[in-house]
Design a protein around this motif. Structure first.
Motif, PDB file in Angstrom:
ATOM      1  N   LYS A 185     -48.082   1.066  26.701  1.00 18.75           N
ATOM      2  CA  LYS A 185     -48.940   0.108  27.403  1.00 18.75           C
ATOM      3  C   LYS A 185     -48.440  -0.219  28.805  1.00 18.75           C
ATOM      4  N   ARG A 186     -47.160   0.040  29.053  1.00 12.26           N
ATOM      5  CA  ARG A 186     -46.622  -0.231  30.390  1.00 12.26           C
ATOM      6  C   ARG A 186     -47.292   0.626  31.455  1.00 12.26           C
ATOM      7  N   MET A 187     -47.842   1.770  31.062  1.00 14.05           N
ATOM      8  CA  MET A 187     -48.528   2.636  32.025  1.00 14.05           C
ATOM      9  C   MET A 187     -49.729   1.926  32.646  1.00 14.05           C
ATOM     10  N   LEU A 188     -50.307   0.996  31.907  1.00 17.02           N
ATOM     11  CA  LEU A 188     -51.474   0.272  32.410  1.00 17.02           C
ATOM     12  C   LEU A 188     -51.108  -0.738  33.482  1.00 17.02           C
ATOM     13  N   ASP A 189     -49.808  -0.966  33.677  1.00 16.96           N
ATOM     14  CA  ASP A 189     -49.366  -1.847  34.758  1.00 16.96           C
ATOM     15  C   ASP A 189     -49.500  -1.168  36.120  1.00 16.96           C
ATOM     16  N   PHE A 190     -49.583   0.168  36.114  1.00 14.18           N
ATOM     17  CA  PHE A 190     -49.576   0.923  37.369  1.00 14.18           C
ATOM     18  C   PHE A 190     -50.962   1.383  37.813  1.00 14.18           C
ATOM     19  N   CYS A 191     -51.910   1.443  36.881  1.00  8.63           N
ATOM     20  CA  CYS A 191     -53.219   1.992  37.237  1.00  8.63           C
ATOM     21  C   CYS A 191     -54.257   1.568  36.211  1.00  8.63           C
ATOM     22  N   THR A 192     -55.514   1.791  36.572  1.00  9.11           N
ATOM     23  CA  THR A 192     -56.623   1.627  35.636  1.00  9.11           C
ATOM     24  C   THR A 192     -57.155   3.018  35.323  1.00  9.11           C
ATOM     25  N   PRO A 193     -56.804   3.567  34.150  1.00  5.32           N
ATOM     26  CA  PRO A 193     -57.198   4.945  33.840  1.00  5.32           C
ATOM     27  C   PRO A 193     -58.642   5.051  33.373  1.00  5.32           C
ATOM     28  N   ILE A 194     -59.300   6.117  33.806  1.00  6.65           N
ATOM     29  CA  ILE A 194     -60.676   6.403  33.392  1.00  6.65           C
ATOM     30  C   ILE A 194     -60.737   7.861  32.946  1.00  6.65           C
ATOM     31  N   ILE A 195     -60.916   8.085  31.648  1.00  2.60           N
ATOM     32  CA  ILE A 195     -61.029   9.444  31.110  1.00  2.60           C
ATOM     33  C   ILE A 195     -62.490   9.867  31.184  1.00  2.60           C
ATOM     34  N   PHE A 196     -62.744  11.019  31.748  1.00  6.55           N
ATOM     35  CA  PHE A 196     -64.112  11.541  31.847  1.00  6.55           C
ATOM     36  C   PHE A 196     -64.368  12.440  30.638  1.00  6.55           C
ATOM     37  N   LYS A 232     -56.957  -1.594  30.235  1.00  5.26           N
ATOM     38  CA  LYS A 232     -57.621  -0.891  29.143  1.00  5.26           C
ATOM     39  C   LYS A 232     -57.612   0.612  29.436  1.00  5.26           C
ATOM     40  N   LEU A 233     -57.645   1.415  28.379  1.00  4.09           N
ATOM     41  CA  LEU A 233     -57.852   2.847  28.527  1.00  4.09           C
ATOM     42  C   LEU A 233     -59.352   3.071  28.492  1.00  4.09           C
ATOM     43  N   ASN A 234     -59.919   3.312  29.671  1.00  7.57           N
ATOM     44  CA  ASN A 234     -61.368   3.445  29.788  1.00  7.57           C
ATOM     45  C   ASN A 234     -61.804   4.888  29.560  1.00  7.57           C
ATOM     46  N   VAL A 235     -62.935   5.050  28.860  1.00 12.25           N
ATOM     47  CA  VAL A 235     -63.507   6.375  28.644  1.00 12.25           C
ATOM     48  C   VAL A 235     -64.932   6.365  29.161  1.00 12.25           C
ATOM     49  N   LEU A 236     -65.195   7.155  30.195  1.00 15.69           N
ATOM     50  CA  LEU A 236     -66.540   7.249  30.749  1.00 15.69           C
ATOM     51  C   LEU A 236     -67.328   8.276  29.945  1.00 15.69           C
ATOM     52  N   ASN A 237     -68.361   7.807  29.256  1.00 11.76           N
ATOM     53  CA  ASN A 237     -69.140   8.672  28.368  1.00 11.76           C
ATOM     54  C   ASN A 237     -70.084   9.570  29.160  1.00 11.76           C
ATOM     55  N   ILE A 254     -62.632  11.358  21.951  1.00  6.88           N
ATOM     56  CA  ILE A 254     -61.326  10.701  21.972  1.00  6.88           C
ATOM     57  C   ILE A 254     -60.991  10.153  20.591  1.00  6.88           C
ATOM     58  N   SER A 255     -61.985   9.607  19.899  1.00  4.82           N
ATOM     59  CA  SER A 255     -61.759   9.080  18.553  1.00  4.82           C
ATOM     60  C   SER A 255     -61.362  10.183  17.585  1.00  4.82           C
ATOM     61  N   THR A 256     -61.976  11.354  17.733  1.00  2.62           N
ATOM     62  CA  THR A 256     -61.609  12.503  16.897  1.00  2.62           C
ATOM     63  C   THR A 256     -60.143  12.855  17.086  1.00  2.62           C
ATOM     64  N   TRP A 257     -59.704  12.856  18.341  1.00  2.00           N
ATOM     65  CA  TRP A 257     -58.304  13.166  18.627  1.00  2.00           C
ATOM     66  C   TRP A 257     -57.378  12.050  18.142  1.00  2.00           C
ATOM     67  N   GLN A 258     -57.830  10.808  18.225  1.00  4.52           N
ATOM     68  CA  GLN A 258     -57.015   9.699  17.720  1.00  4.52           C
ATOM     69  C   GLN A 258     -56.733   9.888  16.227  1.00  4.52           C
ATOM     70  N   ILE A 300     -55.157   3.688  19.779  1.00  2.09           N
ATOM     71  CA  ILE A 300     -55.135   3.060  21.097  1.00  2.09           C
ATOM     72  C   ILE A 300     -56.510   2.476  21.379  1.00  2.09           C
ATOM     73  N   PRO A 301     -56.609   1.185  21.660  1.00  3.24           N
ATOM     74  CA  PRO A 301     -57.916   0.596  21.980  1.00  3.24           C
ATOM     75  C   PRO A 301     -58.511   1.259  23.225  1.00  3.24           C
ATOM     76  N   ILE A 302     -59.758   1.674  23.136  1.00  8.71           N
ATOM     77  CA  ILE A 302     -60.421   2.294  24.280  1.00  8.71           C
ATOM     78  C   ILE A 302     -61.668   1.501  24.641  1.00  8.71           C
ATOM     79  N   ASN A 303     -62.003   1.546  25.911  1.00  8.25           N
ATOM     80  CA  ASN A 303     -63.160   0.828  26.432  1.00  8.25           C
ATOM     81  C   ASN A 303     -64.184   1.844  26.917  1.00  8.25           C
ATOM     82  N   GLY A 304     -65.272   1.995  26.187  1.00  9.43           N
ATOM     83  CA  GLY A 304     -66.313   2.942  26.569  1.00  9.43           C
ATOM     84  C   GLY A 304     -67.161   2.393  27.689  1.00  9.43           C
ATOM     85  N   ILE A 305     -67.394   3.223  28.719  1.00  8.68           N
ATOM     86  CA  ILE A 305     -68.201   2.803  29.865  1.00  8.68           C
ATOM     87  C   ILE A 305     -69.154   3.941  30.253  1.00  8.68           C
ATOM     88  N   ARG A 306     -70.145   3.607  31.045  1.00 10.74           N
ATOM     89  CA  ARG A 306     -71.090   4.613  31.534  1.00 10.74           C
ATOM     90  C   ARG A 306     -70.959   4.852  33.037  1.00 10.74           C
TER      91      ARG A 306
END
Length: 345
Positions: free
Chosen positions: A31-42, A74-79, A48-52, A59-65
């Motif tokens: 979680k310390r990685m989130l102190d340095f950036c706001t990640p957005i997985i495309f 948050k670990l953001n995932v752009l759908n 991602i849930s399948t891989w989890q 890892i809690p993920i935040n789905g966005i469009r």
């Protein structure tokens, strides 16, 4: 950007049947990685849930469009897609290549539109990603076609930076591709990136020779004497601190590389073989020369490790840190050079 504002870090997933998503998730498991950036997985939250589940992580993920909906800490995932995708771990498929490109294409578009600040790319398979829309030998060439500037591939670690005069081309084409103009162009890109992206005011650059022993005065090839040496002399006359050509077979083993801020190799394996010997697993691939910042780990898809929870995340983590640091250094350089006070007589 404010000095302490978190950088929006876009991430393309690469081939989802390889280790790309694994190293992404395991990096942000800390979680310390989130102190340095706001990640957005495309990609997609379903993928991602399948891989989890495969990795037994949660890892809690935040789905966005849209990228501007990303939430800090948050670990953001752009759908990008809604459909379920069959994951076939360890095997490159047409689908994994197709969706690798969808991720890269969307992330690159967001980078161009300033929706993200930097891009970190997970490894692709250069074969199954090929299509009507992707006819390139790798990330570097694709990004050059989409962004502004001319690219230079740089492999780097804490103590070593190696740029390539020629990149992903057949060995049979190397000699005819290397010209005085190309060498000067790559030196100029490397020199500028060392100043603006690494805050080195007077970069010292070494250039490797092309032939064994730099041609041995023409006994093993003439290119070093007829093209490379005269070009280096010409570059030196512009004030740049450039030396060479150096025989590649002894340059690294002797430790001579430690005397320079960066090295230019003539071709892919001449630079990457010693780099991966000295720094593999912790190195970073940086695409210099473009108007946007992209980094990646120094390894490939590693299908043989996919899903086994054995993939080493060090290189990907360093790629994240490098992208952030380069962005900040370049931003500071721009701030200092765009508003220079003019002294009137």
């Amino acid at each position: 950007m404010d000095k302490f504002e978190k950088i929006k870090l876009g991430i393309s997933i690469g081939d989802f049947n390889g280790i790309g998503i694994e190293i992404i998730l395991k990096t942000f498991l800390d979680k310390r990685m989130l102190d340095f950036c706001t990640p957005i997985i495309f990609g997609s939250t379903k993928l991602i849930s399948t891989w989890q589940k495969t990795l037994n992580t949660n890892i809690p993920i935040n789905g966005i469009r849209e990228a501007d909906k990303a939430i800090e800490n948050k670990l953001n995932v752009l759908n990008l897609w809604k459909e379920d995708i069959e994951v076939d771990l360890g095997n490159p498929t047409a689908f994994s290549g197709e969706y690798a490109f969808k991720s890269l294409e969307a992330a690159t578009k967001a980078l161009n539109n300033n929706e993200i600040d930097v891009l970190v790319t997970a490894p692709i398979n250069k074969d199954n990603i090929q299509s009507e829309n992707f006819k390139f030998p790798g990330h570097t060439e694709y990004l050059e076609s989409q962004l502004e500037g001319e690219s230079l591939m740089i492999l780097m670690s804490d103590t070593l930076r190696i740029g390539l005069i020629t990149g992903h081309i057949p060995v049979s084409k190397i000699s005819e591709t290397i010209t005085s103009e190309l060498i000067q162009k790559k030196v100029a890109i490397l020199h500028q990136t060392l100043i603006q992206d690494f805050a080195i005011s007077k970069p010292k650059i070494a250039i490797l020779g092309l032939n064994p022993h730099c041609g041995d005065n023409g006994v093993i090839g003439t290119e070093d004497d007829t093209v490379i040496r005269p070009t280096i002399t010409e570059i030196q006359q512009t004030g740049k601190i450039v030396y060479g050509p150096y025989a590649a077979d002894s340059f690294f083993g002797s430790g001579n590389y430690k005397n320079f801020d960066a090295i230019l190799a003539m071709y892919h394996d001449q630079g990457l073989a010693p780099f991966k010997t000295l720094a593999f697993g912790g190195g970073v691939n940086f695409t210099a020369g473009l108007n946007k910042i992209r980094t990646s780990p120094d390894h490939g898809t590693a299908y043989e490790l996919a899903g086994k929870d054995k993939a080493n995340i060090n290189s990907f983590k360093e790629a994240v840190f490098s992208a952030i640091q380069i962005f900040r250094t370049r931003s500071e350089y721009k701030s200092l050079t765009e508003n220079v006070l003019k002294i009137s007589n």
